[in-house]
Design a protein around this motif. Structure first.
Motif, PDB file in Angstrom:
ATOM      1  N   UNK A   1      55.876 -62.367 -22.855  1.00 34.66           N
ATOM      2  CA  UNK A   1      56.794 -63.132 -23.697  1.00 34.66           C
ATOM      3  C   UNK A   1      56.071 -64.313 -24.342  1.00 34.66           C
ATOM      4  N   UNK A   2      55.251 -65.021 -23.592  1.00 34.05           N
ATOM      5  CA  UNK A   2      54.488 -66.150 -24.139  1.00 34.05           C
ATOM      6  C   UNK A   2      53.491 -65.655 -25.178  1.00 34.05           C
ATOM      7  N   UNK A   3      52.853 -64.497 -24.912  1.00 36.81           N
ATOM      8  CA  UNK A   3      51.937 -63.879 -25.881  1.00 36.81           C
ATOM      9  C   UNK A   3      52.663 -63.593 -27.185  1.00 36.81           C
ATOM     10  N   UNK A   4      53.862 -63.024 -27.098  1.00 39.60           N
ATOM     11  CA  UNK A   4      54.637 -62.696 -28.293  1.00 39.60           C
ATOM     12  C   UNK A   4      55.063 -63.950 -29.048  1.00 39.60           C
TER      13      UNK A   4
ATOM     14  N   UNK B   1      55.688 -58.449 -11.493  1.00 42.33           N
ATOM     15  CA  UNK B   1      56.388 -57.964 -12.675  1.00 42.33           C
ATOM     16  C   UNK B   1      57.050 -59.083 -13.460  1.00 42.33           C
ATOM     17  N   UNK B   2      57.615 -60.040 -12.748  1.00 44.69           N
ATOM     18  CA  UNK B   2      58.266 -61.171 -13.413  1.00 44.69           C
ATOM     19  C   UNK B   2      57.240 -62.009 -14.160  1.00 44.69           C
ATOM     20  N   UNK B   3      56.108 -62.302 -13.513  1.00 42.86           N
ATOM     21  CA  UNK B   3      55.080 -63.103 -14.166  1.00 42.86           C
ATOM     22  C   UNK B   3      54.421 -62.347 -15.320  1.00 42.86           C
ATOM     23  N   UNK B   4      54.309 -61.041 -15.188  1.00 42.13           N
ATOM     24  CA  UNK B   4      53.782 -60.240 -16.287  1.00 42.13           C
ATOM     25  C   UNK B   4      54.716 -60.299 -17.483  1.00 42.13           C
TER      26      UNK B   4
END
Length: 124
Positions: free
Chosen positions: A11-14, A3-6
């Protein structure tokens, strides 16, 4: 931990999409100003930019689906009791990514569309 890595990946995608939108809106500031003067609404301008970038999100999803299916199928095959991966799981991922992408695009595009068109046209 997954969940943390997702969350970090989303966040990086955004951030990447926000950077791309910021660049595009900055490059097309005059076009937005002209469209506003002619009579385009904020919704029209948002949809103009959304169509371009949401197509990229759909293409990225279609490219990622076979790889994700193959890797997940192999990983789940190692367990004694495993589930089958269904097509609706990928559909949910597509709609989730489209929703997040649209929210990110709309955030920056609405801000540019609400701005006074005179300011963007005066810069020339």
């Amino acid at each position: 931990m997954i969940g943390i890595f997702t969350t970090i990946a989303i966040f990086i995608f955004c951030l990447g999409l926000l950077g791309l939108i910021t660049y595009t809106v900055t490059q097309k500031a005059r076009e937005i100003g002209i469209r506003k003067v002619i009579g385009a609404s904020v919704g029209n301008i948002v949809m103009l930019f959304s169509k371009q970038h949401l197509k990229l999100v759909i293409i990225a999803n279609i490219i990622a689906w076979p790889l994700a299916w193959y890797l997940m199928n192999n990983w789940l095959g190692n367990f004694r009791y495993h589930i089958q991966i269904s097509w609706w799981m990928f559909t949910i991922a597509l709609f989730g990514s489209l929703l997040i992408a649209f929210a990110t695009i709309a955030f920056k595009t609405i801000k540019a569309a609400i701005a006074n068109p005179v300011n963007s046209l005066r810069a020339e």
